[in-house]
Design a protein around this motif. Sequence first.
Motif, PDB file in Angstrom:
ATOM      1  N   VAL A 125      -1.043   6.346   3.511  1.00 52.21           N
ATOM      2  CA  VAL A 125      -2.446   6.448   3.882  1.00 52.21           C
ATOM      3  C   VAL A 125      -2.810   5.260   4.760  1.00 52.21           C
ATOM      4  CG1 VAL A 125      -4.817   6.573   3.063  1.00 52.21           C
ATOM      5  CG2 VAL A 125      -2.979   7.683   1.751  1.00 52.21           C
ATOM      6  N   THR A 151      -4.633   7.075  12.162  1.00 54.85           N
ATOM      7  CA  THR A 151      -5.929   6.440  12.341  1.00 54.85           C
ATOM      8  C   THR A 151      -6.086   6.126  13.829  1.00 54.85           C
ATOM      9  OG1 THR A 151      -7.391   4.651  11.581  1.00 54.85           O
ATOM     10  CG2 THR A 151      -5.064   4.087  11.854  1.00 54.85           C
ATOM     11  N   GLN A 188       3.910   9.181  -0.057  1.00 61.22           N
ATOM     12  CA  GLN A 188       2.582   9.375   0.527  1.00 61.22           C
ATOM     13  C   GLN A 188       2.180   8.097   1.254  1.00 61.22           C
ATOM     14  OE1 GLN A 188       2.885   9.956  -3.102  1.00 61.22           O
ATOM     15  NE2 GLN A 188       3.672  11.943  -2.441  1.00 61.22           N
ATOM     16  N   TRP A 202       5.159  11.251   7.174  1.00 57.42           N
ATOM     17  CA  TRP A 202       4.099  10.754   8.056  1.00 57.42           C
ATOM     18  C   TRP A 202       2.781  10.624   7.299  1.00 57.42           C
ATOM     19  CZ3 TRP A 202       5.166   9.255  12.931  1.00 57.42           C
ATOM     20  CH2 TRP A 202       6.293   9.793  13.576  1.00 57.42           C
ATOM     21  N   GLY A 203       1.994   9.621   7.686  1.00 57.36           N
ATOM     22  CA  GLY A 203       0.605   9.587   7.284  1.00 57.36           C
ATOM     23  C   GLY A 203      -0.203  10.456   8.225  1.00 57.36           C
ATOM     24  N   LYS A 204      -1.525  10.537   7.980  1.00 58.24           N
ATOM     25  CA  LYS A 204      -2.364  11.400   8.804  1.00 58.24           C
ATOM     26  C   LYS A 204      -2.836  10.729  10.084  1.00 58.24           C
ATOM     27  CE  LYS A 204      -3.959  14.320   5.016  1.00 58.24           C
ATOM     28  NZ  LYS A 204      -5.118  14.866   4.273  1.00 58.24           N
ATOM     29  N   TYR A 230       0.082   6.091  13.490  1.00 56.64           N
ATOM     30  CA  TYR A 230       0.594   6.727  12.286  1.00 56.64           C
ATOM     31  C   TYR A 230       1.506   5.776  11.524  1.00 56.64           C
ATOM     32  CZ  TYR A 230      -0.762  11.102  14.604  1.00 56.64           C
ATOM     33  OH  TYR A 230      -1.459  12.107  15.233  1.00 56.64           O
ATOM     34  N   CYS A 265      -1.438   0.263   5.901  1.00 58.75           N
ATOM     35  CA  CYS A 265      -0.846   1.472   5.338  1.00 58.75           C
ATOM     36  C   CYS A 265      -0.542   1.214   3.865  1.00 58.75           C
ATOM     37  CB  CYS A 265       0.429   1.815   6.089  1.00 58.75           C
ATOM     38  SG  CYS A 265       1.358   3.217   5.424  1.00 58.75           S
TER      39      CYS A 265
END
Length: 119
Positions: free
Chosen positions: A5, A113, A3, A109-111, A93, A22
């Motif tokens: 973020v 910013t 995960q 992948w992160g979501k 990302y 991250c």
Amino acid sequence: QVQLVESGGGLVQPGGSLNVSCTVSGFTQYIIGWFRQAPGKEREGVSCISHDKDWIHYSDSVKGRFTISRDNAKNTIDLQMNSLKPEDTAVYYCAATRGYCEVGMVDYWGKGTLVTVSS
């Protein structure tokens, strides 16, 4: 499972600086990188760093302006962005890649910013 973020995006004036961070959880020994996607463009690798920090990659467009760092004790990977240009505007990302700093090698992948460089 991994995960990722992201945090730290925002609006900055041209020539300014911004740091995006991250936080990684799960299996943390991947190469971790920052990728970006500008409006109407393909996603591209910006900078990646190996777990042991022996290998670091920068794209030509950010070399000399961006610095990637990794703190394995905190499981964080930061991207310090200096001398920002309007063309740096994109969603950034964080990603875990099994090799190189290429979109096709990313497993997680992160979501993302949003970083906006504008006066």
